[in-house]
Design a protein around this motif. Sequence first.
Motif, PDB file in Angstrom:
ATOM      1  N   TYR A 257      40.964  29.810  36.487  1.00 14.13           N
ATOM      2  CA  TYR A 257      42.043  30.792  36.510  1.00 14.13           C
ATOM      3  C   TYR A 257      41.650  31.927  37.456  1.00 14.13           C
ATOM      4  N   VAL A 258      42.489  32.923  37.542  1.00 12.18           N
ATOM      5  CA  VAL A 258      42.259  34.062  38.434  1.00 12.18           C
ATOM      6  C   VAL A 258      41.753  35.258  37.617  1.00 12.18           C
ATOM      7  N   LEU A 259      40.686  35.889  38.113  1.00 11.43           N
ATOM      8  CA  LEU A 259      40.176  37.110  37.497  1.00 11.43           C
ATOM      9  C   LEU A 259      40.477  38.295  38.419  1.00 11.43           C
ATOM     10  N   PRO A 260      41.152  39.343  37.917  1.00 10.01           N
ATOM     11  CA  PRO A 260      41.377  40.539  38.725  1.00 10.01           C
ATOM     12  C   PRO A 260      40.209  41.519  38.565  1.00 10.01           C
ATOM     13  N   LEU A 261      39.628  41.948  39.674  1.00 13.41           N
ATOM     14  CA  LEU A 261      38.517  42.902  39.667  1.00 13.41           C
ATOM     15  C   LEU A 261      38.929  44.136  40.452  1.00 13.41           C
ATOM     16  N   ILE A 262      38.827  45.301  39.836  1.00 11.06           N
ATOM     17  CA  ILE A 262      39.120  46.534  40.568  1.00 11.06           C
ATOM     18  C   ILE A 262      38.040  46.739  41.624  1.00 11.06           C
ATOM     19  N   ASP A 263      38.466  46.929  42.858  1.00  8.54           N
ATOM     20  CA  ASP A 263      37.534  47.112  43.965  1.00  8.54           C
ATOM     21  C   ASP A 263      37.430  48.564  44.397  1.00  8.54           C
ATOM     22  N   SER A 264      38.535  49.308  44.351  1.00  6.15           N
ATOM     23  CA  SER A 264      38.529  50.711  44.759  1.00  6.15           C
ATOM     24  C   SER A 264      39.671  51.446  44.076  1.00  6.15           C
ATOM     25  N   PHE A 265      39.356  52.502  43.319  1.00  7.02           N
ATOM     26  CA  PHE A 265      40.399  53.330  42.725  1.00  7.02           C
ATOM     27  C   PHE A 265      41.125  54.132  43.800  1.00  7.02           C
ATOM     28  N   GLU A 266      40.363  54.666  44.740  1.00 14.89           N
ATOM     29  CA  GLU A 266      40.950  55.529  45.762  1.00 14.89           C
ATOM     30  C   GLU A 266      41.901  54.761  46.669  1.00 14.89           C
ATOM     31  N   GLU A 267      41.519  53.530  47.011  1.00 15.33           N
ATOM     32  CA  GLU A 267      42.372  52.700  47.868  1.00 15.33           C
ATOM     33  C   GLU A 267      43.351  51.855  47.053  1.00 15.33           C
ATOM     34  N   LYS A 268      43.276  51.951  45.724  1.00 15.83           N
ATOM     35  CA  LYS A 268      44.153  51.171  44.819  1.00 15.83           C
ATOM     36  C   LYS A 268      44.027  49.674  45.099  1.00 15.83           C
ATOM     37  N   ARG A 269      42.800  49.239  45.352  1.00 12.55           N
ATOM     38  CA  ARG A 269      42.561  47.870  45.794  1.00 12.55           C
ATOM     39  C   ARG A 269      41.978  47.019  44.662  1.00 12.55           C
ATOM     40  N   VAL A 270      42.495  45.783  44.537  1.00 12.25           N
ATOM     41  CA  VAL A 270      42.070  44.842  43.505  1.00 12.25           C
ATOM     42  C   VAL A 270      41.719  43.515  44.167  1.00 12.25           C
ATOM     43  N   LEU A 271      40.606  42.916  43.725  1.00 13.32           N
ATOM     44  CA  LEU A 271      40.234  41.585  44.184  1.00 13.32           C
ATOM     45  C   LEU A 271      40.687  40.555  43.150  1.00 13.32           C
ATOM     46  N   LEU A 272      41.224  39.443  43.628  1.00 12.78           N
ATOM     47  CA  LEU A 272      41.555  38.312  42.771  1.00 12.78           C
ATOM     48  C   LEU A 272      40.579  37.198  43.085  1.00 12.78           C
ATOM     49  N   VAL A 273      39.794  36.771  42.086  1.00 14.92           N
ATOM     50  CA  VAL A 273      38.696  35.839  42.327  1.00 14.92           C
ATOM     51  C   VAL A 273      38.837  34.619  41.427  1.00 14.92           C
ATOM     52  N   HIS A 274      38.163  33.551  41.834  1.00 11.59           N
ATOM     53  CA  HIS A 274      38.123  32.306  41.064  1.00 11.59           C
ATOM     54  C   HIS A 274      37.197  32.489  39.859  1.00 11.59           C
ATOM     55  N   SER A 275      37.645  32.051  38.696  1.00  6.61           N
ATOM     56  CA  SER A 275      36.868  32.245  37.471  1.00  6.61           C
ATOM     57  C   SER A 275      35.505  31.557  37.535  1.00  6.61           C
ATOM     58  N   TYR A 276      35.400  30.440  38.272  1.00  6.21           N
ATOM     59  CA  TYR A 276      34.125  29.728  38.344  1.00  6.21           C
ATOM     60  C   TYR A 276      33.067  30.532  39.104  1.00  6.21           C
ATOM     61  N   ASN A 277      33.499  31.477  39.925  1.00  5.33           N
ATOM     62  CA  ASN A 277      32.534  32.320  40.622  1.00  5.33           C
ATOM     63  C   ASN A 277      31.956  33.396  39.719  1.00  5.33           C
ATOM     64  N   VAL A 278      32.495  33.525  38.515  1.00  8.91           N
ATOM     65  CA  VAL A 278      31.964  34.468  37.533  1.00  8.91           C
ATOM     66  C   VAL A 278      31.365  33.725  36.349  1.00  8.91           C
ATOM     67  N   HIS A 279      32.090  32.727  35.855  1.00  7.66           N
ATOM     68  CA  HIS A 279      31.616  31.918  34.728  1.00  7.66           C
ATOM     69  C   HIS A 279      31.495  30.474  35.213  1.00  7.66           C
ATOM     70  N   ASP A 280      30.301  29.986  35.372  1.00  2.00           N
ATOM     71  CA  ASP A 280      30.095  28.633  35.889  1.00  2.00           C
ATOM     72  C   ASP A 280      30.258  27.629  34.758  1.00  2.00           C
ATOM     73  N   PHE A 281      31.441  27.014  34.696  1.00  2.00           N
ATOM     74  CA  PHE A 281      31.716  26.038  33.642  1.00  2.00           C
ATOM     75  C   PHE A 281      31.287  24.633  34.048  1.00  2.00           C
ATOM     76  N   GLY A 282      30.866  24.450  35.288  1.00  2.00           N
ATOM     77  CA  GLY A 282      30.526  23.119  35.759  1.00  2.00           C
ATOM     78  C   GLY A 282      31.739  22.426  36.365  1.00  2.00           C
ATOM     79  N   PRO A 283      31.548  21.240  36.970  1.00  2.00           N
ATOM     80  CA  PRO A 283      32.643  20.539  37.651  1.00  2.00           C
ATOM     81  C   PRO A 283      33.739  20.156  36.659  1.00  2.00           C
ATOM     82  N   PRO A 284      35.005  19.982  37.135  1.00  2.76           N
ATOM     83  CA  PRO A 284      35.431  20.109  38.536  1.00  2.76           C
ATOM     84  C   PRO A 284      35.698  21.564  38.906  1.00  2.76           C
TER      85      PRO A 284
END
Length: 409
Positions: A257-284
């Motif tokens: 799934y997609v995880l939203p990460l706040i990147d900058s309050f001042e720039e109001k910027r948010v990163l959307l990342v792949h959940s496997y890059n945070v929680h390694d559940f294994g393949p696929p």
Amino acid sequence: MAGSTIDHLVSVTVFVGAILLFISLFNQTLQTAILYQRHRNLATKCSDLLDNMLLNPGSPINWGKSNCTPTGFGLQDPEFTQYRLSPFSLMRLQSLTGTPFTYPRTGATYSNMSVGFGNFLFVPYTEAINYSIASRLLGTNNTYGFKLTITPIITVSITETRAANPLTLTIRVAGTGFPLSNAVVSYCFLKVVEKGGQNKPSYTSLFNTTYTNDEGSAIVNIQNVDADNAYAFIAYAHMSGLIGMGYHERVTGYKEYVLPLIDSFEEKRVLLVHSYNVHDFGPPESTVFFNATFVLLTEDFTLREMPMDNSTGKLGKVVYGQGTEKQYAMLTIPTYNPGILIVTYQSNNEYGVVLMPWGISSMAFPIAFGDDPIDVEWIATDIRQVTVNGIAYQAKLALWSLEGYQVIS
């Protein structure tokens, strides 16, 4: 003569013993009085410190909407007076709850303020205000320890009582220990539209209003929902100036799934990342396609969509691994007004929706900030009723001395 001497010795012994006993009792009474006075002073300090936190915005006054480290600590909303707190200053507090994690693609570590799956809030440590900074700014370091908790007064719990035909949801609204009857409940139902393939999933929305019964409950029936449809349900309950909110999601994909990460309050910027890059559940590890939308809460308690300009991530995908494809998307929130970032996602014919509050109040997230007391002799507490962008909260401060004094027998 010998008998008289013995009598004198006995009398002196008894007299000395009485004096020592009196001194011991007096000393203990005196220590108890001093300890009582210290406890009273601690209670006064707790009340003053809580007001100091809640009745000033800190310096600079807009530190909650910037990336700077404040030079004065305060949580009041600079646009208001009294006990009205800034939803963005609260977002920058490093949470005591949740497990922090590091996102390896940027190397940033995040404070985890999430409330269950799908209700995410991650703030980078580089922009979070930690306990040591707050203690130094408040002048309590090495003297007092504290823990500040800010929790919603009105709880809105939502349970699914029928999966489909129609979908039935039960809403329960309660105050502090009692149900809230005849409360107005404005709700928004978001159904994920499954498009399949590499199409980005979207959603349809339904807005309506209902009322709680004498037991503080309301039942909502939603038509045209299958048992395998992903959805999100957001409800705002309001009565006599008190406002609370709750939410409930159903997803079919819990791993990719997609995880939203706040990147900058001042720039109001948010990163959307792949959940496997945070929680390694294994393949696929498959690509996750998403559709991101930002909505504002209006005065009539409906959600209004706002366009996200200069955004490369509103419609897109995120991938896992170290390949040549872009591993995360970046988007810009269009405003500093509190709202909710809604991200619908699809991966391997599994669907879901995640929500992220922009401003802590838009999803009534609780706050726990400070330190946990360990082997503390006495803790003073004080509470205040506050509002955060209209949502009713209770602020509670626990304060203890680091001197470690006690009565010595």
